[in-house]
Write an enzyme that holds these catalytic residues in place. Structure first.
Site, PDB file in Angstrom:
ATOM      1  N   HIS A  19       0.861  -1.198   0.000  1.00 29.66           N
ATOM      2  CA  HIS A  19       0.000   0.000   0.000  1.00 29.66           C
ATOM      3  C   HIS A  19       0.888   1.236   0.000  1.00 29.66           C
ATOM      4  O   HIS A  19       1.299   1.735   1.047  1.00 29.66           O
ATOM      5  CB  HIS A  19      -0.939  -0.041   1.221  1.00 29.66           C
ATOM      6  CG  HIS A  19      -1.979   1.037   1.228  1.00 29.66           C
ATOM      7  ND1 HIS A  19      -3.227   0.855   1.780  1.00 29.66           N
ATOM      8  CD2 HIS A  19      -1.982   2.310   0.759  1.00 29.66           C
ATOM      9  CE1 HIS A  19      -3.942   1.956   1.655  1.00 29.66           C
ATOM     10  NE2 HIS A  19      -3.204   2.868   1.044  1.00 29.66           N
ATOM     11  N   HIS A  21       1.235   4.867  -2.400  1.00 36.61           N
ATOM     12  CA  HIS A  21       0.875   5.731  -3.535  1.00 36.61           C
ATOM     13  C   HIS A  21       2.151   6.400  -3.992  1.00 36.61           C
ATOM     14  O   HIS A  21       2.760   7.163  -3.211  1.00 36.61           O
ATOM     15  CB  HIS A  21      -0.150   6.779  -3.099  1.00 36.61           C
ATOM     16  CG  HIS A  21      -1.405   6.193  -2.541  1.00 36.61           C
ATOM     17  ND1 HIS A  21      -2.541   6.012  -3.294  1.00 36.61           N
ATOM     18  CD2 HIS A  21      -1.701   5.717  -1.298  1.00 36.61           C
ATOM     19  CE1 HIS A  21      -3.497   5.474  -2.534  1.00 36.61           C
ATOM     20  NE2 HIS A  21      -3.007   5.274  -1.321  1.00 36.61           N
ATOM     21  N   HIS A 199      -9.611   0.911  -1.376  1.00 36.39           N
ATOM     22  CA  HIS A 199      -9.580   1.517  -0.042  1.00 36.39           C
ATOM     23  C   HIS A 199     -11.005   1.433   0.508  1.00 36.39           C
ATOM     24  O   HIS A 199     -11.962   1.853  -0.163  1.00 36.39           O
ATOM     25  CB  HIS A 199      -9.195   2.997  -0.118  1.00 36.39           C
ATOM     26  CG  HIS A 199      -7.745   3.268  -0.387  1.00 36.39           C
ATOM     27  ND1 HIS A 199      -7.046   2.710  -1.418  1.00 36.39           N
ATOM     28  CD2 HIS A 199      -6.867   4.083   0.267  1.00 36.39           C
ATOM     29  CE1 HIS A 199      -5.799   3.157  -1.389  1.00 36.39           C
ATOM     30  NE2 HIS A 199      -5.657   3.990  -0.374  1.00 36.39           N
ATOM     31  N   GLU A 202     -11.414   3.115   5.864  1.00 32.89           N
ATOM     32  CA  GLU A 202     -10.401   4.044   6.402  1.00 32.89           C
ATOM     33  C   GLU A 202     -11.161   5.116   7.196  1.00 32.89           C
ATOM     34  O   GLU A 202     -11.018   5.218   8.415  1.00 32.89           O
ATOM     35  CB  GLU A 202      -9.594   4.665   5.258  1.00 32.89           C
ATOM     36  CG  GLU A 202      -8.508   5.637   5.717  1.00 32.89           C
ATOM     37  CD  GLU A 202      -7.789   6.321   4.535  1.00 32.89           C
ATOM     38  OE1 GLU A 202      -8.333   6.337   3.417  1.00 32.89           O
ATOM     39  OE2 GLU A 202      -6.677   6.861   4.768  1.00 32.89           O
ATOM     40  N   ASP A 281       1.513   7.080   2.145  1.00 30.20           N
ATOM     41  CA  ASP A 281       2.088   8.278   1.505  1.00 30.20           C
ATOM     42  C   ASP A 281       3.260   8.750   2.367  1.00 30.20           C
ATOM     43  O   ASP A 281       3.140   9.727   3.122  1.00 30.20           O
ATOM     44  CB  ASP A 281       1.017   9.371   1.419  1.00 30.20           C
ATOM     45  CG  ASP A 281      -0.182   8.912   0.606  1.00 30.20           C
ATOM     46  OD1 ASP A 281      -0.081   8.902  -0.632  1.00 30.20           O
ATOM     47  OD2 ASP A 281      -1.204   8.535   1.214  1.00 30.20           O
TER      48      ASP A 281
END
Ligand code: ADE
Ligand code: ZN
Length: 337
Positions: A19, A21, A199, A202, A281
């Site tokens: 996971h 980005h 996703h 979350e 991220d």
């Protein structure tokens, strides 16, 4: 074992990141360098101003800054440099395999062609494999705040590249954009032979996780934290041995948890869920895979077997062949705490 020994053990273990980005690995230094290279105006003058802007109270706060940051990515070389920097960085964390998200609509919306973005990323993936034997796969995400029709356009743009794209995913603003909105385009992606991830849970409710399972027919669940609010759903995720790509520092920065000691990772493992540790991220949330391991080791009562399980889960949940998984799992089992 002391917490310090556990961190050293986590570092030694081969790991997969599932996971990440790639646009979220854009470090402020590179953001400034690319802004200069491409004559892009940024609202920040100094690194300190950037870091001060990275205080988020929810997912949308972050996404506004994230989309603004990616405006510096313009040429194939930019995407190559971004991807190469990430791969080199996580090599130091002993990440041996990465399954990388990219957000084509974040680029095509700004007039950067789909082919420019994907070419630069793929060239870096090939180079990492040749230079240091790291394997990687690419996951193309649809932005869920945009209409499903736009996701279909993106899927059509991807057609010439389908042999180099492993899966499609679903990201961006979750609440108000349930998985059901993308049922048709996920079915089309499945027909094209792509794997499916999304996703869910979350910020969105457990119902969104159910939709991702039942309507999108996902192969892997990104985040999934809020599944734990629903006992029957939790039991189902355990029975199906669904991999959850959990992102601890992201959860902390986006206020999904108030404090790392309240993070559900240990509870997930104790419930028999197939959780993994990922960075989401890293340039925005305070670190890469090993920073995430260090944060959960510091805050939670994880033992050496939990750490080994997390590393094993990352390969079991990867889109690798049976043989590739067995080789990585054997390497994990050979590491002594
Ligand atoms: N895009 C990049 N990071 C994301 C996240 N954590 N959730 C949703 N969309 C994202
Ligand atoms: Zn994410």
């Amino acid at each position: 074992m002391t917490k310090q020994d556990l961190v050293a053990f986590a570092h030694k273990l081969p790991k997969a990141e599932l996971h990440l980005h790639i646009e979220g690995s854009l470090e402020p230094e590179m953001m400034f360098a690319l802004a200069r290279r491409n004559n892009v105006d940024l609202p920040f003058k100094t690194l300190e101003e950037v870091r001060n802007a990275y205080a988020f109270s929810n997912l949308q706060d972050f996404l506004d800054i994230y989309y603004q940051g990616m405006s510096v990515l313009q040429t194939e070389e930019d995407f190559f440099d971004l991807t190469m920097a990430y791969l080199n960085r996580v090599r130091a964390d002993n990440v041996r395999h990465a399954e990388i998200f990219f957000d084509p609509q974040g680029h095509t919306e700004r007039g950067v062609p789909f082919d420019t973005a994907i070419s630069g990323i793929l060239t870096a993936l090939q180079m990492a494999r040749a230079q240091f034997g790291m394997t990687a796969k690419l996951i193309m995400c649809f932005l869920r705040h945009l209409p499903e029709e736009d996701a279909f356009t993106t899927l059509r743009q991807a057609e010439p590249w389908l042999d180099r794209i492993e899966a499609v995913g679903l990201d961006s603003s979750e609440v108000g954009h349930p998985p059901s909105k993308f049922e048709r385009v996920f079915a089309a992606a499945r027909e094209s032979g792509l794997k499916l991830v999304a996703h869910a849970g979350e910020e969105g409710p457990p119902e969104y996780v159910r939709e991702a399972l039942d309507l999108l027919k996902i192969d892997r669940l990104d985040h999934g934290n809020r599944s734990l609010e629903d006992e029957a759903l939790t039991a189902r995720l355990r029975e199906e041995q669904m991999t959850l790509t959990v992102c601890p520092l992201s959860n902390l920065k986006l206020c999904v948890v108030d404090d790392m000691t309240a993070h559900p990772l240990k509870r997930m493992l104790d419930l028999g869920l197939k959780a993994t540790v990922n960075s989401d991220d890293p340039a925005y949330f305070g670190g890469y895979v090993m920073d995430n391991f260090a944060a959960v080791i510091a805050a939670l009562n994880l033992d050496a077997e939990d750490i080994r399980t997390l590393a094993r889960n990352s390969f079991e949940g990867a889109f690798l062949s049976g043989g590739e998984k067995r080789a990585q799992l054997a390497a994990i089992d050979a590491v002594l705490p």
